[in-house]
Design an enzyme around this catalytic site. Structure first.
Site, PDB file in Angstrom:
ATOM      1  CB  SER A 140      -1.228   0.310   1.250  1.00  0.00           C
ATOM      2  OG  SER A 140      -1.845   1.359   1.200  1.00  0.00           O
ATOM      3  CE1 TYR A 152      -4.185  -2.222   4.776  1.00  0.00           C
ATOM      4  CE2 TYR A 152      -2.886   0.202   4.422  1.00  0.00           C
ATOM      5  CZ  TYR A 152      -3.501  -1.084   3.602  1.00  0.00           C
ATOM      6  OH  TYR A 152      -3.603  -1.075   2.358  1.00  0.00           O
TER       7      TYR A 152
END
Length: 248
Positions: A140, A152
Site C-alpha cells: 500500500s 494497517y
C-alpha cells in the site's frame, strides 16, 4: 502490457480473490494464460468469482492465518505445482490508537505480514521444482506515508520490508519478489469512501491523475511482475496510485 498469453502453462495462487483487487488480478492472470487458484475463506463467494472468470479459475478456500489449513492447502498445491504467488489479502482497522489493544496489532500482523511470509516460505519449494517463481506482495502507499491508521500502516510497512528481504535471499534461486502498492481504489470495500465528495476533492488535488483508481487498473502491474518480461526486476515496489506519492 498487451493481454497476450505470456503466462501460458503457469499456475498461480491469489489470496483474497473473491472480490475487489484480488478478483481483478486473478482474472488478468487467467486472461494471460495462467491457471489460477482463487483463495479466500468464503467458498461460496469464491465459486461465484470462479464462474465469473471462467475456465482457468479454480477454488482453494482456506484461512491464510491458520497454519493447519495452509499446510493442507499446500499439500494440494504440490500436486499441480506453483509458479506465482500473489499475497493480496489485507485486513484493516481504522480505529484510533487509544482504542486499540496489543492483541489488535497481533491479529493485524498475523494476516497482513505473518501469513504472506508463511505462504512465501511454503511456495518456494514448489517454485524451485518448476524452475519459475514470482512472488508479488500487495502492499500500500501506506507503507511510505501515513495518516494514522496505525495497525494497517505498520503491517504494510513490514510487508514492504519483507519483500526486499525475500528478494535478497531468493535471488540466487531465480525467484523474484516484488510488491505493488495501490493508492485509492474504488473497490467494494471502499464504496462508502468512494461516494464521499470530500475524498473525491482530496484526490483531485492530491493525485496527478485527479481521481480514484478503478479495480482493473491494478491487474496489469501484477501480471507484468508475474511474467517473464520482469525477469530482471526484484525487490521493487511499484506504486499504482495515480501519482499520489509523487504529487504535492
Amino acid at each position: 502490457m498487451s493481454r497476450e498469453r505470456s503466462l501460458e502453462g503457469r499456475i498461480a495462487l491469489v489470496t483474497g480473490a473473491a472480490r475487489g483487487l484480488g478478483f481483478e488480478i486473478a482474472q488478468r492472470l487467467v486472461e494471460n494464460g495462467a491457471t489460477v487458484w482463487l483463495n479466500g475463506r468464503d467458498r461460496d463467494a469464491l465459486e461465484v468469482a470462479a464462474r465469473g472468470i471462467g475456465s482457468g479459475a479454480q477454488v482453494l478456500a482456506f484461512d491464510i492465518a491458520d497454519d493447519t489449513a495452509c499446510e493442507a492447502a499446500f499439500r494440494q498445491l504440490a500436486q499441480s505445482g506453483l509458479d506465482i504467488l500473489v499475497n493480496n489479502v489485507g485486513q484493516r482497522d481504522r480505529r484510533p490508537l487509544v482504542q486499540l489493544k496489543r492483541a489488535d496489532m497481533a491479529m493485524m500482523l498475523a494476516t497482513n505480514l505473518v501469513a504472506p511470509f508463511d505462504l512465501a516460505r511454503r511456495a518456494v519449494t514448489l517454485m524451485q521444482a518448476r524452475r519459475y517463481g514470482r512472488i508479488v506482495n500487495i502492499t500500500s502507499i501506506a507503507a511510505e506515508i501515513a495518516r494514522g491508521d496505525v495497525l494497517y500502516t505498520a503491517s504494510k510497512g513490514g510487508l514492504a520490508a519483507l519483500t526486499r528481504a525475500l528478494a535478497a535471499e531468493l535471488g540466487i534461486t531465480g525467484i523474484t519478489v516484488n510488491a505493488v502498492a495501490p493508492g485509492y481504489f474504488a473497490t467494494q470495500a471502499n464504496q462508502e469512501m468512494a461516494a464521499d465528495p470530500g475524498i473525491a476533492q482530496h484526490l483531485a488535488r492530491r493525485t496527478s491523475l485527479g481521481r480514484w483508481g478503478e479495480p482493473d487498473e491494478i491487474a496489469g502491474a501484477v501480471a507484468f511482475l508475474a511474467s517473464p518480461e520482469a525477469s530482471y526486476i526484484t525487490g521493487h515496489t511499484l506504486a499504482v496510485d495515480g501519482g499520489y506519492l509523487a504529487h504535492f
